[in-house]
Enzyme design. Structure first.
Site, PDB file in Angstrom:
ATOM      1  CD  GLU A   1      -2.491  -7.148   3.276  1.00 57.67           C
ATOM      2  OE1 GLU A   1      -3.248  -6.416   3.961  1.00 57.67           O
ATOM      3  OE2 GLU A   1      -1.252  -6.990   3.228  1.00 57.67           O
TER       4      GLU A   1
ATOM      5  CD  GLU B   1      -2.866  -1.253   2.361  1.00 55.97           C
ATOM      6  OE1 GLU B   1      -2.802  -0.342   3.209  1.00 55.97           O
ATOM      7  OE2 GLU B   1      -3.718  -2.166   2.403  1.00 55.97           O
TER       8      GLU B   1
END
Length: 500
Positions: free
Chosen positions: A266, A119
């Site tokens: 995820e 991220e």
């Protein structure tokens, strides 16, 4: 020697191509912020015991990479945020990284992708300018090592870089990242790689101030008055997870890119939280993850991309008790470090058996709420992938033509197929199990002793083998087939030349 070496390279490429052509799967992330983290060999033993065939590592841990050798388990290896800057600024650093952390272990260790950072755009934005250059350097190093056909490069991003993800059809990336996003998508398209998405309905629900019902976050059936519909496309979204994935496809499309598969690197749900985290419960975590697995393994994509399977990695293998933050941050694991389950969970359908090994059937309750019953029937025949042909008009189980009878048939078909993959007989409280065979006349229920198909479809379909949706690993099924055909043709031509 040249012939032997050439054939070895071609064989490796064929194996890589075929292995990337299989269908939907659910893997798991392996975090290491654990006080009593098991040895690498014990971690692999846990993976094998639970038939987990796909994992993601957050760094190139040499002990894990060695322990995973000769297991066949497919591995995403992480490039840490701290490593991105050096790799992005130097092609030689990237080449050294590939040599040390990828080439040194292959082919015995089955590395299939690199996840560059975690991220990055939202967590370490100062690294963003070198993110795509780092990915390019890594890819070129893979090309130089003849590994680019086997190992793809991507970077996981959170939903936070998508502005207003609902309705999905109008979702776009945050314009402040336009330049980087365009470069990223161009790279993924050019290298036939997937977009890596971290999608957390838990946060979508808990931070949503009650906008969406919890059933929507947990893959539970929605009543007719709670249906979630995109007003522009009229697509129905049975789960927030699907909507998040579809929003990502629409955001990619807004940049005029198509055919870039989305893989969810995820997702999950915490099993325990603090005083102000009431939704972090074992029951919710069990419900979310089991329903997620059933949803992913049905092999279909989100409404806008029905043929694109949603390969997914659960977060995470163990509870990471050393993580900072709220209590829930430490409780996303699905297994304890001794290998026992935090709650009942099954990663696949490979342990399903023909016939009714359950010894029970799933039917609608006599006093079930009509709206909930209708929602359950619609979910079972839709997202739940039950075979509802028999309850259509003119079919053996159409009569009696009432909601309870049709729902019973659909509930049971779903239950017999999916129980061992985590499917339950609940349907928002409208279903109950019974040992009495509900079959009647020519209407034979799945799992009945008189059923010729034993109440389940081929497990090869559930696990993604054979025809069906494409796998977002490294491109479409058609591409893999055409590549394989090209390779086989090349082999034929080569032998013709050698033998002439």
């Amino acid at each position: 020697m040249k012939l032997k070496r050439w054939l070895t390279c071609v064989s490796f490429l064929i194996v890589a191509t075929v292995s990337n052509a299989v269908g939907a799967f659910v893997g798991v992330n392996i975090g290491t912020d654990v006080t009593d983290l098991p040895s690498a060999s014990n971690v692999v033993a846990i993976l094998k015991a639970h038939q987990i065939r796909h994992v993601r590592l957050y760094n190139a841990n040499e002990h894990m990479l060695q322990a995973l050798s000769n297991t066949g388990i497919e591995i995403i290896v992480g490039v840490t945020d701290e490593e991105i800057l050096g790799i992005g600024e130097s092609a030689s650093v990237a080449a050294a990284w590939i040599s040390k952390n990828v080439a040194a272990y292959m082919p015995s260790t089955n590395i299939t992708a690199l996840s560059v950072g975690s991220e990055v755009l939202t967590s370490v934005p100062n690294v963003a300018p070198v993110l795509v250059p780092a990915m390019n350097h890594l890819h070129k190093a893979l090309v130089a090592s003849n590994l680019n056909f086997r190992v793809k490069v991507s970077t996981p991003q959170s939903m936070d870089i998508i502005s207003r993800p609902f309705p999905p059809s109008t979702a776009t990336f945050n314009s402040s990242w336009n330049s980087t996003i365009y470069q990223l998508l161009q790279f993924l398209k050019n290298t036939n790689s997937s977009y890596m998405l971290n999608a957390y309905p838990y946060y979508g629900y808990t931070k949503g101030d009650g906008i969406f019902p919890i059933e929507y976050a947990l893959f539970r059936p929605l009543s007719p008055v709670k249906q979630i519909v995109d007003p522009n496309t009229l697509f129905h979204y049975n789960s927030m997870f699907e909507a998040m994935v579809d929003a990502t496809y629409y955001a990619i499309e807004a940049f005029n890119f198509n055919d870039i598969p989305v893989v969810v690197t995820e997702t999950g749900w915490p099993s325990f939280g603090g005083t102000y985290e009431p939704d972090a419960t074992t029951n919710n975590a069990e419900t979310y993850n089991n329903n997620l697995i059933v949803r992913v393994l049905n092999g279909s994509g989100p409404p806008s991309q029905p043929k694109m399977a949603i390969n997914t990695y659960l977060y995470e293998l163990f509870n990471e008790d050393k993580r900072k933050g709220p209590i829930s941050e430490k409780n996303w694991g699905v297994f304890y470090t001794n290998g026992s389950s935090v709650y009942s969970l099954s990663f696949g359908a490979s342990n399903m058996s023909n016939g009714n090994s359950l010894g029970s059937f799933c039917v609608a309750k006599d006093d079930a709420d009509t709206d909930k019953l209708e929602a359950g029937l619609n979910w079972a025949c839709g997202q739940g992938q039950a075979n509802c042909v028999a309850i259509q008009q003119g079919r053996p189980c159409y009569s009696p033509n009432n909601l309870k009878s049709h729902a019973s048939y659909a509930y049971n078909d779903y239950y017999q197929k999916m129980h061992n993959a985590g499917g339950t007989c609940d349907f928002d409280g409208t279903a109950i199990t019974t040992t009495e065979d509900p079959s009647y006349g020519s209407c034979i229920y799945a799992g009945s002793a008189n059923s010729s198909i034993g109440g389940r479809s081929s497990s090869s379909t559930a696990l993604g083998f054979g025809p069906g949706p494409v796998s977002p690993v490294g491109g479409s099924w058609n591409l893999h087939v055409s590549t394989l055909q090209y390779l086989m043709s090349s082999i034929s031509v080569f032998f013709a030349m050698v033998l002439s």
